[in-house]
Scaffold this active site. Sequence first.
Site, PDB file in Angstrom:
ATOM      1  N   ARG A  34      45.218  21.334  34.603  1.00  0.00           N
ATOM      2  CA  ARG A  34      45.836  20.175  35.243  1.00  0.00           C
ATOM      3  C   ARG A  34      45.875  20.443  36.740  1.00  0.00           C
ATOM      4  O   ARG A  34      45.912  21.598  37.183  1.00  0.00           O
ATOM      5  CB  ARG A  34      47.257  19.946  34.723  1.00  0.00           C
ATOM      6  CG  ARG A  34      47.347  19.715  33.217  1.00  0.00           C
ATOM      7  CD  ARG A  34      48.804  19.592  32.780  1.00  0.00           C
ATOM      8  NE  ARG A  34      48.949  19.337  31.350  1.00  0.00           N
ATOM      9  CZ  ARG A  34      49.131  20.267  30.431  1.00  0.00           C
ATOM     10  NH1 ARG A  34      49.210  21.553  30.797  1.00  0.00           N
ATOM     11  NH2 ARG A  34      49.251  19.945  29.156  1.00  0.00           N
ATOM     12  N   LYS A  94      53.134  22.951  31.365  1.00  0.00           N
ATOM     13  CA  LYS A  94      54.337  22.158  31.120  1.00  0.00           C
ATOM     14  C   LYS A  94      55.379  22.979  30.380  1.00  0.00           C
ATOM     15  O   LYS A  94      55.050  23.785  29.509  1.00  0.00           O
ATOM     16  CB  LYS A  94      53.978  20.912  30.312  1.00  0.00           C
ATOM     17  CG  LYS A  94      53.149  19.895  31.096  1.00  0.00           C
ATOM     18  CD  LYS A  94      52.922  18.637  30.285  1.00  0.00           C
ATOM     19  CE  LYS A  94      52.173  17.585  31.085  1.00  0.00           C
ATOM     20  NZ  LYS A  94      51.976  16.339  30.321  1.00  0.00           N
ATOM     21  N   HIS A 135      41.677  15.103  36.717  1.00  0.00           N
ATOM     22  CA  HIS A 135      41.865  15.021  35.271  1.00  0.00           C
ATOM     23  C   HIS A 135      40.568  14.660  34.548  1.00  0.00           C
ATOM     24  O   HIS A 135      40.411  14.981  33.367  1.00  0.00           O
ATOM     25  CB  HIS A 135      42.966  14.015  34.942  1.00  0.00           C
ATOM     26  CG  HIS A 135      43.960  14.523  33.946  1.00  0.00           C
ATOM     27  ND1 HIS A 135      44.732  15.648  34.171  1.00  0.00           N
ATOM     28  CD2 HIS A 135      44.291  14.102  32.708  1.00  0.00           C
ATOM     29  CE1 HIS A 135      45.505  15.872  33.123  1.00  0.00           C
ATOM     30  NE2 HIS A 135      45.255  14.954  32.223  1.00  0.00           N
ATOM     31  N   ARG A 186      39.080  17.803  33.595  1.00  0.00           N
ATOM     32  CA  ARG A 186      39.803  18.364  32.442  1.00  0.00           C
ATOM     33  C   ARG A 186      39.328  17.685  31.153  1.00  0.00           C
ATOM     34  O   ARG A 186      39.078  18.354  30.144  1.00  0.00           O
ATOM     35  CB  ARG A 186      41.306  18.161  32.648  1.00  0.00           C
ATOM     36  CG  ARG A 186      42.195  18.598  31.479  1.00  0.00           C
ATOM     37  CD  ARG A 186      43.652  18.483  31.907  1.00  0.00           C
ATOM     38  NE  ARG A 186      44.595  18.490  30.789  1.00  0.00           N
ATOM     39  CZ  ARG A 186      45.089  19.603  30.232  1.00  0.00           C
ATOM     40  NH1 ARG A 186      44.698  20.789  30.644  1.00  0.00           N
ATOM     41  NH2 ARG A 186      45.960  19.512  29.237  1.00  0.00           N
ATOM     42  N   HIS A 198      48.108  21.962  25.090  1.00  0.00           N
ATOM     43  CA  HIS A 198      48.749  20.834  24.405  1.00  0.00           C
ATOM     44  C   HIS A 198      49.757  21.354  23.384  1.00  0.00           C
ATOM     45  O   HIS A 198      49.425  22.205  22.554  1.00  0.00           O
ATOM     46  CB  HIS A 198      47.699  19.993  23.666  1.00  0.00           C
ATOM     47  CG  HIS A 198      46.864  19.145  24.566  1.00  0.00           C
ATOM     48  ND1 HIS A 198      45.634  18.638  24.212  1.00  0.00           N
ATOM     49  CD2 HIS A 198      47.090  18.707  25.841  1.00  0.00           C
ATOM     50  CE1 HIS A 198      45.144  17.925  25.206  1.00  0.00           C
ATOM     51  NE2 HIS A 198      45.997  17.956  26.202  1.00  0.00           N
ATOM     52  N   TYR A 213      40.117  13.762  21.935  1.00  0.00           N
ATOM     53  CA  TYR A 213      38.776  14.084  22.413  1.00  0.00           C
ATOM     54  C   TYR A 213      37.740  14.026  21.295  1.00  0.00           C
ATOM     55  O   TYR A 213      36.549  13.874  21.559  1.00  0.00           O
ATOM     56  CB  TYR A 213      38.774  15.470  23.069  1.00  0.00           C
ATOM     57  CG  TYR A 213      39.623  15.512  24.311  1.00  0.00           C
ATOM     58  CD1 TYR A 213      39.190  14.934  25.489  1.00  0.00           C
ATOM     59  CD2 TYR A 213      40.889  16.090  24.290  1.00  0.00           C
ATOM     60  CE1 TYR A 213      39.973  14.948  26.627  1.00  0.00           C
ATOM     61  CE2 TYR A 213      41.682  16.107  25.427  1.00  0.00           C
ATOM     62  CZ  TYR A 213      41.217  15.538  26.585  1.00  0.00           C
ATOM     63  OH  TYR A 213      42.005  15.539  27.706  1.00  0.00           O
TER      64      TYR A 213
END
Length: 333
Positions: A184, A208, A279, A282, A305, A314
Amino acid sequence: MNREPKAKSQEPQTSGRSDTGRSERAKRAEGLPFASERLTFLEHLTVERGLSRHTVEAYGRDLEYFAEHCHERGLALPPQIDEDCVVAFGPYLASKRGLQPVSIARALAAARTFLKFLAGEGVLPADPSALVSRPKLWRRLPDVLSQEDAATLCEAPEAEAQAGGRLSWRDRAILELFYASGLRVSELCDLKLADLDFQMGIVRVTGKGSKTRVVPVGRDALETLRRYVALLRPKFAGPKDEDRLFLSRTGRPLDRIAVWALVKRHGRVAGIPGDYSPHTLRHSFATHLLEGGANLRAVQEMLGHANISTTELYTHVDAKRLLAVHAQFHPRG
């Protein structure tokens, strides 16, 4: 002799403008309802839940929208918020703010989390959002570069290098690392020099929720990073010995706005069509791995994730490509 002034124009100066924007937004937010409750909630997200600064800022912006909505309805105290107010928040965001469905869903989720927190703290007698149904959205497929366009974008800074551009090595290192490791933009900006392990060929990423993961770095990206770290970065690093990996020519850490501008500029120079961002690289990283037969769980881990359903998006991108191949080559496609 005259190239240095030209190089300065390559890097946008955004910090003064964004600082002014933040201060004006902060003043406006203080005049809206529930200012102290919102501040307490954001501190809770930072201290107790360990969310990143960027995530907390996003919560803050969404809660400003909610406070504006409540203000327009004449609500000044948290106990005045009712179910009708929560239900009307989505239409308010669409009509008054012009937000897209994904942004509306995010803001509604922020308001729900805020109200649940207030109920848990005893500020509200009950959570007024508890019985409000959540909006259902079609998941938008991410934009993805072809493998050829991704390679072209990564190599785009070489044109500036041949013209004597000092920043080209740094820029290529950034593009290569985005595509090689699927970071990210906030993760890339926060990288420290010590996070790179050239011997192992990995980078340690703090994502995150302050969760750390280890992501492989490909050969091309490693070689470009070695060149940047050995030959260019020392020229930028000042007396403070800044530990961030990617620096501006003044020795300050690059921010997200500068990196976004960098990606877009090199994309335009390379002649790549479409609207793309960090992004996009990514998304391309994940999609190209799955196209090559990578395990979904491994891709989930590399992307950071928390839920594999996010990574599964994806697989739909890859399915779209397979459908196009089938339509082109199958006799009844």
